[in-house]
Design a protein around this motif. Structure first.
Motif, PDB file in Angstrom:
ATOM      1  N   LEU A  27       3.039  59.236  28.306  1.00  0.00           N
ATOM      2  CA  LEU A  27       4.212  58.110  28.011  1.00  0.00           C
ATOM      3  C   LEU A  27       3.885  57.979  26.567  1.00  0.00           C
ATOM      4  O   LEU A  27       3.079  58.568  26.278  1.00  0.00           O
ATOM      5  CB  LEU A  27       2.767  57.871  28.810  1.00  0.00           C
ATOM      6  N   ARG A  28       5.006  58.289  25.999  1.00  0.00           N
ATOM      7  CA  ARG A  28       5.491  57.245  25.038  1.00  0.00           C
ATOM      8  C   ARG A  28       5.867  56.353  24.413  1.00  0.00           C
ATOM      9  O   ARG A  28       7.116  56.097  25.685  1.00  0.00           O
ATOM     10  CB  ARG A  28       6.300  58.394  23.799  1.00  0.00           C
ATOM     11  N   SER A  29       5.548  54.843  23.673  1.00  0.00           N
ATOM     12  CA  SER A  29       5.824  53.652  23.297  1.00  0.00           C
ATOM     13  C   SER A  29       6.036  53.972  21.615  1.00  0.00           C
ATOM     14  O   SER A  29       7.015  55.251  21.156  1.00  0.00           O
ATOM     15  CB  SER A  29       5.078  52.926  23.647  1.00  0.00           C
ATOM     16  N   LEU A  30       6.592  52.945  21.372  1.00  0.00           N
ATOM     17  CA  LEU A  30       6.419  52.980  19.437  1.00  0.00           C
ATOM     18  C   LEU A  30       6.090  53.651  18.768  1.00  0.00           C
ATOM     19  O   LEU A  30       6.262  54.114  18.236  1.00  0.00           O
ATOM     20  CB  LEU A  30       7.185  51.222  19.265  1.00  0.00           C
ATOM     21  N   LEU A  31       5.157  52.844  18.771  1.00  0.00           N
ATOM     22  CA  LEU A  31       3.905  53.940  18.517  1.00  0.00           C
ATOM     23  C   LEU A  31       3.383  55.493  18.171  1.00  0.00           C
ATOM     24  O   LEU A  31       3.439  55.895  19.391  1.00  0.00           O
ATOM     25  CB  LEU A  31       1.944  53.375  17.810  1.00  0.00           C
ATOM     26  N   PRO A  32       3.412  56.686  17.388  1.00  0.00           N
ATOM     27  CA  PRO A  32       2.869  58.048  17.681  1.00  0.00           C
ATOM     28  C   PRO A  32       1.882  58.483  17.475  1.00  0.00           C
ATOM     29  O   PRO A  32       2.195  59.670  17.483  1.00  0.00           O
ATOM     30  CB  PRO A  32       4.314  58.429  16.474  1.00  0.00           C
ATOM     31  N   PHE A  33       1.001  57.441  17.375  1.00  0.00           N
ATOM     32  CA  PHE A  33      -0.564  58.111  18.083  1.00  0.00           C
ATOM     33  C   PHE A  33      -1.025  57.413  19.226  1.00  0.00           C
ATOM     34  O   PHE A  33      -0.474  56.936  19.678  1.00  0.00           O
ATOM     35  CB  PHE A  33      -1.207  58.074  16.214  1.00  0.00           C
ATOM     36  N   ASP A  34      -1.890  58.034  19.503  1.00  0.00           N
ATOM     37  CA  ASP A  34      -3.247  57.096  20.913  1.00  0.00           C
ATOM     38  C   ASP A  34      -3.304  56.172  19.910  1.00  0.00           C
ATOM     39  O   ASP A  34      -4.416  56.424  18.991  1.00  0.00           O
ATOM     40  CB  ASP A  34      -4.315  58.598  20.907  1.00  0.00           C
ATOM     41  N   LEU A  35      -4.536  55.270  20.727  1.00  0.00           N
ATOM     42  CA  LEU A  35      -4.989  53.881  20.695  1.00  0.00           C
ATOM     43  C   LEU A  35      -5.571  54.046  21.535  1.00  0.00           C
ATOM     44  O   LEU A  35      -5.607  54.311  22.921  1.00  0.00           O
ATOM     45  CB  LEU A  35      -3.436  52.911  20.092  1.00  0.00           C
ATOM     46  N   ASP A  36      -7.202  53.763  21.487  1.00  0.00           N
ATOM     47  CA  ASP A  36      -7.556  53.064  22.845  1.00  0.00           C
ATOM     48  C   ASP A  36      -8.763  51.737  21.872  1.00  0.00           C
ATOM     49  O   ASP A  36      -9.494  51.181  21.266  1.00  0.00           O
ATOM     50  CB  ASP A  36      -8.591  53.848  22.077  1.00  0.00           C
ATOM     51  N   HIS A  37      -8.222  50.274  22.750  1.00  0.00           N
ATOM     52  CA  HIS A  37      -8.846  49.228  22.974  1.00  0.00           C
ATOM     53  C   HIS A  37      -9.097  48.596  21.478  1.00  0.00           C
ATOM     54  O   HIS A  37      -9.103  47.563  20.719  1.00  0.00           O
ATOM     55  CB  HIS A  37     -10.343  49.113  23.730  1.00  0.00           C
ATOM     56  N   ARG A  38      -7.657  48.222  20.616  1.00  0.00           N
ATOM     57  CA  ARG A  38      -7.284  47.746  19.627  1.00  0.00           C
ATOM     58  C   ARG A  38      -6.260  46.248  20.251  1.00  0.00           C
ATOM     59  O   ARG A  38      -5.188  47.617  20.809  1.00  0.00           O
ATOM     60  CB  ARG A  38      -7.060  48.068  18.484  1.00  0.00           C
ATOM     61  N   PRO A  39      -5.977  45.582  19.360  1.00  0.00           N
ATOM     62  CA  PRO A  39      -4.967  44.778  19.645  1.00  0.00           C
ATOM     63  C   PRO A  39      -2.851  46.067  19.173  1.00  0.00           C
ATOM     64  O   PRO A  39      -2.057  45.200  20.460  1.00  0.00           O
ATOM     65  CB  PRO A  39      -4.624  44.018  18.352  1.00  0.00           C
ATOM     66  N   LEU A  40      -3.030  46.362  18.564  1.00  0.00           N
ATOM     67  CA  LEU A  40      -2.043  46.994  18.543  1.00  0.00           C
ATOM     68  C   LEU A  40      -2.204  47.714  20.007  1.00  0.00           C
ATOM     69  O   LEU A  40      -0.218  48.663  20.255  1.00  0.00           O
ATOM     70  CB  LEU A  40      -1.726  48.405  17.185  1.00  0.00           C
ATOM     71  N   PHE A  41      -3.585  48.851  20.984  1.00  0.00           N
ATOM     72  CA  PHE A  41      -2.771  49.601  21.930  1.00  0.00           C
ATOM     73  C   PHE A  41      -2.402  48.066  23.222  1.00  0.00           C
ATOM     74  O   PHE A  41      -1.704  48.390  23.955  1.00  0.00           O
ATOM     75  CB  PHE A  41      -4.826  49.760  22.378  1.00  0.00           C
ATOM     76  N   ARG A  42      -2.897  46.678  22.909  1.00  0.00           N
ATOM     77  CA  ARG A  42      -1.834  46.031  23.677  1.00  0.00           C
ATOM     78  C   ARG A  42      -0.651  45.545  23.853  1.00  0.00           C
ATOM     79  O   ARG A  42       0.077  45.873  24.753  1.00  0.00           O
ATOM     80  CB  ARG A  42      -2.643  44.192  24.219  1.00  0.00           C
ATOM     81  N   ALA A  43      -0.542  45.600  22.069  1.00  0.00           N
ATOM     82  CA  ALA A  43       0.784  45.551  21.531  1.00  0.00           C
ATOM     83  C   ALA A  43       2.086  46.663  22.243  1.00  0.00           C
ATOM     84  O   ALA A  43       3.106  46.381  23.047  1.00  0.00           O
ATOM     85  CB  ALA A  43       1.439  45.190  20.373  1.00  0.00           C
ATOM     86  N   ASN A  44       1.772  48.104  21.829  1.00  0.00           N
ATOM     87  CA  ASN A  44       1.872  49.158  22.787  1.00  0.00           C
ATOM     88  C   ASN A  44       2.186  48.971  23.913  1.00  0.00           C
ATOM     89  O   ASN A  44       3.414  49.349  23.956  1.00  0.00           O
ATOM     90  CB  ASN A  44       1.881  50.383  21.927  1.00  0.00           C
ATOM     91  N   ARG A  45       0.965  48.665  24.596  1.00  0.00           N
ATOM     92  CA  ARG A  45       1.717  48.942  26.302  1.00  0.00           C
ATOM     93  C   ARG A  45       2.188  47.655  26.857  1.00  0.00           C
ATOM     94  O   ARG A  45       3.239  47.875  27.887  1.00  0.00           O
ATOM     95  CB  ARG A  45       0.056  48.566  26.783  1.00  0.00           C
ATOM     96  N   TYR A  46       2.387  46.846  26.155  1.00  0.00           N
ATOM     97  CA  TYR A  46       3.452  46.133  26.626  1.00  0.00           C
ATOM     98  C   TYR A  46       4.473  45.917  26.122  1.00  0.00           C
ATOM     99  O   TYR A  46       5.729  45.903  27.013  1.00  0.00           O
ATOM    100  CB  TYR A  46       3.444  44.341  25.482  1.00  0.00           C
ATOM    101  N   LEU A  47       5.433  46.282  25.335  1.00  0.00           N
ATOM    102  CA  LEU A  47       6.621  47.301  25.138  1.00  0.00           C
ATOM    103  C   LEU A  47       6.569  48.078  25.571  1.00  0.00           C
ATOM    104  O   LEU A  47       7.713  48.482  26.622  1.00  0.00           O
ATOM    105  CB  LEU A  47       6.516  48.108  23.987  1.00  0.00           C
ATOM    106  N   LEU A  48       5.484  49.149  26.147  1.00  0.00           N
ATOM    107  CA  LEU A  48       5.969  50.330  27.199  1.00  0.00           C
ATOM    108  C   LEU A  48       5.859  49.867  28.303  1.00  0.00           C
ATOM    109  O   LEU A  48       7.086  50.033  29.037  1.00  0.00           O
ATOM    110  CB  LEU A  48       4.694  51.185  27.171  1.00  0.00           C
TER     111      LEU A  48
END
Length: 81
Positions: A27-48
């Motif tokens: 899976l890949r969304s807007l951000l080109p790197f792995d995220l783990d439990h940060r605010p960007l993780f939620r935003a990226n997951r929402y977009l996906l």
């Protein structure tokens, strides 16, 4: 059915069936790197998930519309390659 996800869900890059009950996904969304439990993780997951919802609706409405949505996103640069 899961095998078709990359056709309508822009965030699903690859699907590999492991057995009748499970599979593996890239899976890949807007951000080109792995995220783990940060605010960007939620935003990226929402977009996906938002894009998946939009793609599924278009696919169910006729398939050709799903391809149009993906092409439009690809041209506008909102889809990660």
């Amino acid at each position: 059915m899961v095998d078709d996800w990359p056709l309508w869900w822009p965030g699903v890059r690859r699907v590999r069936r492991v057995d009748d009950q499970s599979g593996a996904f890239l899976l890949r969304s807007l951000l080109p790197f792995d995220l783990d439990h940060r605010p960007l993780f939620r935003a990226n997951r929402y977009l996906l998930t938002y894009r998946g919802h939009r793609g599924l609706k278009a696919w169910l409405d006729g398939g050709q519309e799903a391809r149009r949505v993906r092409e439009e996103e690809r041209r506008s640069g909102t889809r990660s390659e």
